[in-house]
Design a protein around this motif. Structure first.
Motif, PDB file in Angstrom:
ATOM      1  N   GLU A   1     -79.729 -86.345  24.878  1.00  0.00           N
ATOM      2  CA  GLU A   1     -79.904 -85.105  24.477  1.00  0.00           C
ATOM      3  C   GLU A   1     -81.198 -85.115  23.211  1.00  0.00           C
ATOM      4  O   GLU A   1     -81.955 -84.177  23.099  1.00  0.00           O
ATOM      5  CB  GLU A   1     -78.925 -84.294  24.037  1.00  0.00           C
ATOM      6  N   ALA A   2     -80.927 -86.087  22.503  1.00  0.00           N
ATOM      7  CA  ALA A   2     -82.021 -86.470  21.372  1.00  0.00           C
ATOM      8  C   ALA A   2     -83.363 -86.513  22.051  1.00  0.00           C
ATOM      9  O   ALA A   2     -84.564 -85.973  21.225  1.00  0.00           O
ATOM     10  CB  ALA A   2     -81.629 -87.560  20.740  1.00  0.00           C
TER      11      ALA A   2
ATOM     12  N   CYS B   1     -88.722 -84.298  23.226  1.00  0.00           N
ATOM     13  CA  CYS B   1     -89.960 -83.856  24.159  1.00  0.00           C
ATOM     14  C   CYS B   1     -90.056 -82.218  24.076  1.00  0.00           C
ATOM     15  O   CYS B   1     -91.152 -82.056  24.051  1.00  0.00           O
ATOM     16  CB  CYS B   1     -89.414 -84.231  25.556  1.00  0.00           C
ATOM     17  N   ILE B   2     -89.156 -81.429  23.887  1.00  0.00           N
ATOM     18  CA  ILE B   2     -89.231 -80.037  23.789  1.00  0.00           C
ATOM     19  C   ILE B   2     -89.923 -79.630  22.254  1.00  0.00           C
ATOM     20  O   ILE B   2     -91.097 -78.958  22.435  1.00  0.00           O
ATOM     21  CB  ILE B   2     -88.003 -79.310  23.853  1.00  0.00           C
TER      22      ILE B   2
ATOM     23  N   HIS C   1     -81.364 -83.499  31.915  1.00  0.00           N
ATOM     24  CA  HIS C   1     -80.564 -84.470  31.253  1.00  0.00           C
ATOM     25  C   HIS C   1     -80.260 -83.644  29.654  1.00  0.00           C
ATOM     26  O   HIS C   1     -79.648 -83.769  28.894  1.00  0.00           O
ATOM     27  CB  HIS C   1     -81.280 -85.519  30.938  1.00  0.00           C
ATOM     28  N   GLY C   2     -80.860 -82.384  29.546  1.00  0.00           N
ATOM     29  CA  GLY C   2     -80.586 -81.703  28.183  1.00  0.00           C
ATOM     30  C   GLY C   2     -79.154 -81.033  28.063  1.00  0.00           C
ATOM     31  O   GLY C   2     -78.563 -81.083  29.182  1.00  0.00           O
ATOM     32  N   SER C   3     -78.905 -80.592  26.570  1.00  0.00           N
ATOM     33  CA  SER C   3     -77.745 -79.802  26.670  1.00  0.00           C
ATOM     34  C   SER C   3     -78.098 -78.457  27.303  1.00  0.00           C
ATOM     35  O   SER C   3     -79.043 -77.885  27.718  1.00  0.00           O
ATOM     36  CB  SER C   3     -77.411 -79.800  25.247  1.00  0.00           C
ATOM     37  N   MET C   4     -76.839 -77.676  27.193  1.00  0.00           N
ATOM     38  CA  MET C   4     -77.094 -76.487  27.945  1.00  0.00           C
ATOM     39  C   MET C   4     -78.255 -75.474  26.964  1.00  0.00           C
ATOM     40  O   MET C   4     -78.610 -74.754  27.809  1.00  0.00           O
ATOM     41  CB  MET C   4     -75.400 -75.771  27.685  1.00  0.00           C
ATOM     42  N   LYS C   5     -77.970 -75.688  25.702  1.00  0.00           N
ATOM     43  CA  LYS C   5     -79.152 -74.762  25.044  1.00  0.00           C
ATOM     44  C   LYS C   5     -80.438 -75.325  25.223  1.00  0.00           C
ATOM     45  O   LYS C   5     -81.437 -74.423  25.379  1.00  0.00           O
ATOM     46  CB  LYS C   5     -78.743 -75.039  23.699  1.00  0.00           C
TER      47      LYS C   5
END
Length: 81
Positions: free
Chosen positions: A27-28, A33-34, A62-66
């Motif tokens: 997530e980090a 990347c975002i 691989h990201g969190s839901m947000k």
């Protein structure tokens, strides 16, 4: 920018044993990347490139839901094209 994104993409694809990654570290990496990509215009540029499209797919996977919601909202209007 694309070079650093590719490096992070490779980190996301590594198995947990190889990099000793957890969901929090992935997530980090997605967050980094975002932030690197920036606004929706940059996402538009990425989704029409072969390697950029793979990077966006990995961010969604691989990201969190947000993070997933943010990425999908950024590319939603360009999905039909």
């Amino acid at each position: 920018m694309i070079k650093k994104l590719r490096i992070n993409y490779n980190k996301l694809l590594m198995k947990k044993k190889e990099l000793n990654t957890t969901n929090e570290t992935k997530e980090a990496i997605v967050k980094e990347c975002i932030e690197m990509i920036g606004g929706a215009d940059k996402f538009k540029e990425l989704i029409f490139k072969h390697d950029g499209c793979r990077i966006v797919q990995a961010l969604i996977k691989h990201g969190s839901m947000k993070q997933k919601e943010f990425v999908v909202d950024a590319i939603k209007e360009h999905a039909i094209q």
